[in-house]
Design an enzyme around this catalytic site. Structure first.
Site, short mmCIF file in Angstrom:
data_model
loop_
_atom_site.label_atom_id
_atom_site.label_comp_id
_atom_site.label_asym_id
_atom_site.label_seq_id
_atom_site.Cartn_x
_atom_site.Cartn_y
_atom_site.Cartn_z
N HIS A 59 2.65 -8.77 4.02
CA HIS A 59 3.88 -8.37 5.00
C HIS A 59 3.63 -6.83 5.52
O HIS A 59 2.73 -6.21 5.30
CB HIS A 59 5.16 -8.77 4.42
CG HIS A 59 5.53 -7.42 3.19
ND1 HIS A 59 5.05 -7.59 1.96
CD2 HIS A 59 6.37 -6.40 3.23
CE1 HIS A 59 5.59 -6.50 1.20
NE2 HIS A 59 6.35 -5.97 1.86
N HIS A 61 6.11 -3.25 7.35
CA HIS A 61 7.35 -2.81 7.43
C HIS A 61 6.95 -1.69 8.68
O HIS A 61 5.93 -1.07 8.76
CB HIS A 61 7.95 -2.08 6.51
CG HIS A 61 8.21 -2.79 5.27
ND1 HIS A 61 9.33 -3.54 5.23
CD2 HIS A 61 7.69 -2.80 4.11
CE1 HIS A 61 9.30 -4.32 3.94
NE2 HIS A 61 8.42 -3.61 3.37
N TYR A 147 -3.32 1.94 4.56
CA TYR A 147 -2.92 1.32 5.57
C TYR A 147 -1.37 1.70 5.95
O TYR A 147 -0.41 1.08 6.11
CB TYR A 147 -2.81 -0.43 5.50
CG TYR A 147 -4.23 -0.79 5.23
CD1 TYR A 147 -5.27 -0.62 6.08
CD2 TYR A 147 -4.37 -1.40 3.89
CE1 TYR A 147 -6.61 -0.95 5.58
CE2 TYR A 147 -5.76 -1.46 3.62
CZ TYR A 147 -6.60 -1.56 4.35
OH TYR A 147 -7.96 -1.96 3.76
#
Length: 178
Positions: A59, A61, A147
């Site tokens: 996932h 954000h 990342y």
């Protein structure tokens, strides 16, 4: 079905959580270059500012700010998801409903969106983004996750390199429900 309605505010800032359909996969970090290309391609056609972002294996954000007069984050997410999906080989599990619509099975159909209310809300969400790899046990220190926009913010002097210390210093709770 819930009566949830998205809050489209032209020129607004928004926090997003976007998930893979199969959370056990690690596609986002395994194919980080393809994900970056999907963002680059979308931003070239539909500009927006990525204020903060972290990509985890399953996932991501992000906090975005849209241009004045523009509230269309939905199109941007559709383009990012589809460009990333097209860059990957076929072979994922696809439900009958997705197959009937000609969809891939890489992303969850929906995403979480929160309209940023003020500067304090903005800062809380940016901090949440950057602590997320630590919260998920991927690294003991924020600076170790590659990342993340955290590194850009360190270069800009917004965060010190040792921000948030070591996972042992945090007590394990970072503002998310257990």
């Amino acid at each position: 079905m819930t009566g949830y309605r998205r809050n489209f505010i032209a020129g607004g800032s928004f926090f997003f959580t976007v998930n893979l359909a199969e959370r056990r996969l690690r596609l986002l970090t395994q194919h980080i270059d393809e994900l970056r290309n999907a963002f680059r391609e979308t931003r070239r056609r539909h500009p927006f500012t990525i204020d903060a972002m972290v990509v985890l294996p399953d996932h991501l954000h992000a906090v975005w700010t849209l241009p004045e007069g523009d509230a269309d984050f939905a199109t941007r997410w559709r383009l990012i998801k589809s460009a990333f999906s097209r860059s990957l080989p076929d072979g994922e599990r696809i439900s009958d409903s997705r197959a009937a619509r000609g969809e891939r099975g890489i992303w969850q159909r929906r995403y979480w969106e929160h309209t940023i209310r003020d500067q304090s809300d903005f800062a809380r969400h940016v901090d949440y983004i950057h602590i997320n790899p630590v919260k998920h046990g991927l690294v003991p220190q924020v600076r170790e996750w590659p990342y993340s926009s955290f590194h850009r913010m360190v270069r800009l002097g917004i965060y010190p390199e040792d921000w948030a210390g070591d996972v042992g210093d945090q007590g394990g709770e970072f503002g998310e429900r257990p």
